[in-house]
Design a protein around this motif. Structure first.
Motif, PDB file in Angstrom:
ATOM      1  N   GLU A  48      -0.279  -4.290  -5.710  1.00 57.73           N
ATOM      2  CA  GLU A  48      -0.470  -3.940  -7.114  1.00 57.73           C
ATOM      3  C   GLU A  48       0.871  -3.571  -7.722  1.00 57.73           C
ATOM      4  N   SER A  49       1.121  -4.102  -8.905  1.00 58.96           N
ATOM      5  CA  SER A  49       2.339  -3.793  -9.634  1.00 58.96           C
ATOM      6  C   SER A  49       1.935  -3.574 -11.086  1.00 58.96           C
ATOM      7  N   GLY A  50       1.755  -2.307 -11.434  1.00 55.29           N
ATOM      8  CA  GLY A  50       1.261  -2.002 -12.774  1.00 55.29           C
ATOM      9  C   GLY A  50      -0.161  -2.498 -12.924  1.00 55.29           C
ATOM     10  N   LYS A  51      -0.383  -3.355 -13.903  1.00 50.96           N
ATOM     11  CA  LYS A  51      -1.721  -3.894 -14.141  1.00 50.96           C
ATOM     12  C   LYS A  51      -1.951  -5.230 -13.429  1.00 50.96           C
ATOM     13  N   ILE A  52      -0.926  -5.702 -12.721  1.00 49.63           N
ATOM     14  CA  ILE A  52      -1.044  -6.986 -12.027  1.00 49.63           C
ATOM     15  C   ILE A  52      -1.403  -6.754 -10.569  1.00 49.63           C
ATOM     16  N   HIS A  53      -2.380  -7.531 -10.092  1.00 48.43           N
ATOM     17  CA  HIS A  53      -2.799  -7.500  -8.696  1.00 48.43           C
ATOM     18  C   HIS A  53      -2.604  -8.904  -8.133  1.00 48.43           C
ATOM     19  N   TYR A  54      -2.267  -8.984  -6.867  1.00 46.74           N
ATOM     20  CA  TYR A  54      -2.133 -10.285  -6.244  1.00 46.74           C
ATOM     21  C   TYR A  54      -2.290 -10.166  -4.729  1.00 46.74           C
ATOM     22  N   ALA A  55      -2.831 -11.215  -4.145  1.00 41.86           N
ATOM     23  CA  ALA A  55      -3.040 -11.263  -2.706  1.00 41.86           C
ATOM     24  C   ALA A  55      -1.780 -11.798  -2.032  1.00 41.86           C
TER      25      ALA A  55
END
Length: 144
Positions: A48-55
């Motif tokens: 998670e980076s701020g409001k961004i999520h990624y696998a």
């Protein structure tokens, strides 16, 4: 080669990919028995980076640094380009983890190195892709 790709703009950060991955690699046929009350050890994890999520999972690089640094020869690349680990050969030095520029390798509670192997033992589409409710994770052909 087909690879797991992530559309971070669609990722909800729900962590279902992690649970599906851990279940798929548990060897059990019942998700509740496989995961309830136990620490999960997925080969994919959500960042998670701020409001961004990624696998994040293994990218099965053309020239994997993890393989070069593996002192026991436990990491290999098969004819399809999938980087796999032989747990019998792994000595737990964690050199592969230190060398991976993407942070894609992890360990279980016993210190054994784990990594995504695209669910090759299961065949078909990787569990993280099948379990993503928003189709943020896809399994598609990518040109190297």
């Amino acid at each position: 080669m087909k690879r797991v790709m992530v559309h971070e703009e669609w990722c909800l950060g729900c962590h279902l990919c992690e649970y599906n991955c851990a279940f798929s690699n548990s060897g059990l046929s019942d998700m509740v028995k496989a995961l309830k009350g136990k620490p999960i050890t997925p080969r994919v994890h959500i960042e998670e980076s701020g409001k961004i999520h990624y696998a994040v999972s293994c990218r099965h690089c053309e020239e994997p640094l993890c393989i070069r640094g593996c002192i026991s020869g436990a990491l290999t690349k098969d004819e399809n380009g999938v980087v796999t680990i032989n747990h019998e050969k792994c000595v737990g030095c964690l050199s592969c983890m230190l060398l991976c520029p993407y942070g894609c390798l992890t360990t279980d509670e016993g210190g054994t190195v784990l990594k995504c192997e695209l669910c090759i033992r299961r065949g078909g589409v990787p569990a993280c892709v099948e379990g993503c409710p928003n189709r943020a994770i896809v399994f598609e052909e990518v040109q190297a």
